[in-house]
Design an enzyme around this catalytic site. Structure first.
Site, PDB file in Angstrom:
ATOM      1  N   THR A  93      30.135 -17.693 -11.118  1.00  0.00           N
ATOM      2  CA  THR A  93      29.259 -16.590 -11.523  1.00  0.00           C
ATOM      3  C   THR A  93      28.127 -16.422 -10.507  1.00  0.00           C
ATOM      4  O   THR A  93      27.667 -17.400  -9.930  1.00  0.00           O
ATOM      5  CB  THR A  93      28.674 -16.908 -12.911  1.00  0.00           C
ATOM      6  OG1 THR A  93      29.733 -16.790 -13.854  1.00  0.00           O
ATOM      7  CG2 THR A  93      27.546 -15.980 -13.299  1.00  0.00           C
ATOM      8  N   ARG A 123      37.307 -12.777 -25.122  1.00  0.00           N
ATOM      9  CA  ARG A 123      36.182 -13.706 -24.957  1.00  0.00           C
ATOM     10  C   ARG A 123      35.090 -13.144 -24.020  1.00  0.00           C
ATOM     11  O   ARG A 123      35.372 -12.605 -22.965  1.00  0.00           O
ATOM     12  CB  ARG A 123      36.723 -15.021 -24.397  1.00  0.00           C
ATOM     13  CG  ARG A 123      35.647 -16.121 -24.227  1.00  0.00           C
ATOM     14  CD  ARG A 123      35.152 -16.203 -22.813  1.00  0.00           C
ATOM     15  NE  ARG A 123      34.229 -17.330 -22.636  1.00  0.00           N
ATOM     16  CZ  ARG A 123      33.419 -17.470 -21.595  1.00  0.00           C
ATOM     17  NH1 ARG A 123      33.417 -16.573 -20.636  1.00  0.00           N
ATOM     18  NH2 ARG A 123      32.608 -18.501 -21.496  1.00  0.00           N
ATOM     19  N   GLY A 156      31.356 -14.423 -22.295  1.00  0.00           N
ATOM     20  CA  GLY A 156      30.503 -15.595 -22.086  1.00  0.00           C
ATOM     21  C   GLY A 156      29.033 -15.260 -22.187  1.00  0.00           C
ATOM     22  O   GLY A 156      28.630 -14.235 -22.739  1.00  0.00           O
ATOM     23  N   ASP A 157      28.227 -16.142 -21.632  1.00  0.00           N
ATOM     24  CA  ASP A 157      26.772 -15.989 -21.735  1.00  0.00           C
ATOM     25  C   ASP A 157      26.183 -14.970 -20.762  1.00  0.00           C
ATOM     26  O   ASP A 157      25.121 -14.400 -21.023  1.00  0.00           O
ATOM     27  CB  ASP A 157      26.100 -17.339 -21.447  1.00  0.00           C
ATOM     28  CG  ASP A 157      26.429 -17.830 -20.033  1.00  0.00           C
ATOM     29  OD1 ASP A 157      27.633 -17.842 -19.679  1.00  0.00           O
ATOM     30  OD2 ASP A 157      25.501 -18.169 -19.286  1.00  0.00           O
ATOM     31  N   THR A 192      24.496 -20.047 -14.916  1.00  0.00           N
ATOM     32  CA  THR A 192      25.926 -20.210 -14.643  1.00  0.00           C
ATOM     33  C   THR A 192      26.387 -21.502 -15.293  1.00  0.00           C
ATOM     34  O   THR A 192      25.639 -22.477 -15.322  1.00  0.00           O
ATOM     35  CB  THR A 192      26.226 -20.250 -13.135  1.00  0.00           C
ATOM     36  OG1 THR A 192      27.596 -20.629 -12.954  1.00  0.00           O
ATOM     37  CG2 THR A 192      25.350 -21.239 -12.389  1.00  0.00           C
ATOM     38  N   GLY A 193      27.601 -21.499 -15.832  1.00  0.00           N
ATOM     39  CA  GLY A 193      28.101 -22.713 -16.458  1.00  0.00           C
ATOM     40  C   GLY A 193      28.983 -22.397 -17.635  1.00  0.00           C
ATOM     41  O   GLY A 193      29.486 -21.280 -17.766  1.00  0.00           O
ATOM     42  N   GLY A 212      29.734 -21.081 -20.635  1.00  0.00           N
ATOM     43  CA  GLY A 212      29.001 -20.041 -21.343  1.00  0.00           C
ATOM     44  C   GLY A 212      28.761 -20.283 -22.810  1.00  0.00           C
ATOM     45  O   GLY A 212      27.693 -19.932 -23.338  1.00  0.00           O
TER      46      GLY A 212
END
Ligand code: ASP
Length: 318
Positions: A183, A211, A213-214, A234-235, A237
């Site tokens: 990301t 889906r 994510g964050d 980033t990671g 989510g």
């Protein structure tokens, strides 16, 4: 980087830009010299794009958009061209942008045809009554706003297809593949002291069932508030969503007086206790910018008006 002492705060740089291209198991023996070179060159180019805006008196909002667009166009990162594949073999893109001056925000999820999703997020913020659009409706809004469209094949790269095939063959979980969250994101403070944040991603390899994510969720992967800070994450989510990482860091700064570094470290530590991995970049309106991550590395870079300019990949590079 250490916390900014009070004496240094008086000489805070006029503008500051921090970028990331994802966190993960980024170790010297896992990255080829060519990848290392390419990623550093792309990060440098993104810093150039964003700092060019800031140096000529432009806004932090324009700067974060410009920096993120460079990384979206580079196939080394999981955003725009080079985004990861869904389980069905498509590229579905998420992005968000936020203006710390007004706390206006725009976000999109699961878009498939906009060349630069971060610019679509900005259009949502500035030219729609909404904050968050998704799927077909967001694609349609993009056409109506005359944003540059791309054939879905533009986003697809052989390397990301290989990663999807590997995931399916190994039957590994979402967070196990490659363990590189590619990301991209940027945070900045401009000469007027306004902060902004932007994040763009393809999400996770093999994501299914719509889906999200964050990254495009305001308060989870992206947040900006002039009273506190701007954040891009980033990671993994799902963990960032559960904690509301980006808003939580800003809230701690605002309510406890912690520095951006202290607040980011505390929230990333909390993320770790739940089992989450990843990182954030952060800047306060005073230019006290930093990063925090609990992975071995994070693609990252920083530029300021007082001449600081660096890009880094591995955890020991600070
Ligand atoms: N945070 C992103 C997501 O969960 C993934 C990434 O950072 O690469 O969608």
């Amino acid at each position: 980087m250490s916390a900014t002492p009070a004496s240094a705060a008086a000489e805070a740089p006029k503008w500051t830009l921090v970028i990331h291209g994802g966190a993960g198991v980024l170790e010297r023996d896992r990255i080829t010299p060519q990848q290392d070179r390419e990623v550093r060159a792309a990060l440098a180019q993104a810093l150039d794009a964003g700092s060019g805006v800031l140096a000529s008196g432009g806004s932090s909002l324009d700067a974060v958009e410009a920096a993120v667009k460079v990384l979206e166009n580079d196939p080394n990162f999981n955003a725009g061209r080079g985004a990861v594949f869904t389980y069905e073999g498509k590229n579905e893109l998420d992005a968000a942008i936020m203006d710390g001056r007004t706390r206006a925000a725009g976000a999109v999820a699961r878009v498939t045809r906009t060349k630069n999703p971060v610019s679509l997020a900005r259009k949502v913020m500035e030219d729609s009554p909404h904050v968050f659009l998704s799927g077909e409706g967001a694609d349609q809004f993009s056409v109506e706003q005359h944003l540059e469209q791309a054939d879905p094949s533009w986003f697809a790269t052989p390397e990301r297809k290989r990663q999807l095939d590997e995931m399916k063959a190994k039957k590994v979980g979402w967070y196990d593949v490659d363990l590189k969250y590619g990301t991209v994101g940027a945070v900045a403070v401009d000469a007027k002291g306004h902060v902004a944040a932007a994040t763009s991603t393809g999400g996770l390899t093999g994501k299914r069932w719509g889906r999200i994510g964050d990254s495009p969720i305001i308060g989870a992967g992206t947040y900006a508030d002039d009273r506190a800070c701007a954040i891009s994450a980033t990671g993994a989510g799902e963990y960032f969503i559960r904690i509301g990482v980006a808003h939580e860091i800003c809230a701690r700064i605002r309510m406890t007086g912690e520095t951006p570094k202290q607040a980011a470290d505390a929230v990333i530590a909390e993320l770790g206790t739940l089992g989450g991995t990843g990182g954030v970049i952060v800047t306060g309106p005073g230019g006290n910018a930093d990063w925090s991550f609990n992975t071995p590395g994070m693609y990252r870079g920083k530029a300021t008006s007082d001449g600081t300019r660096k890009v880094a990949i591995y955890g020991d590079e600070d």
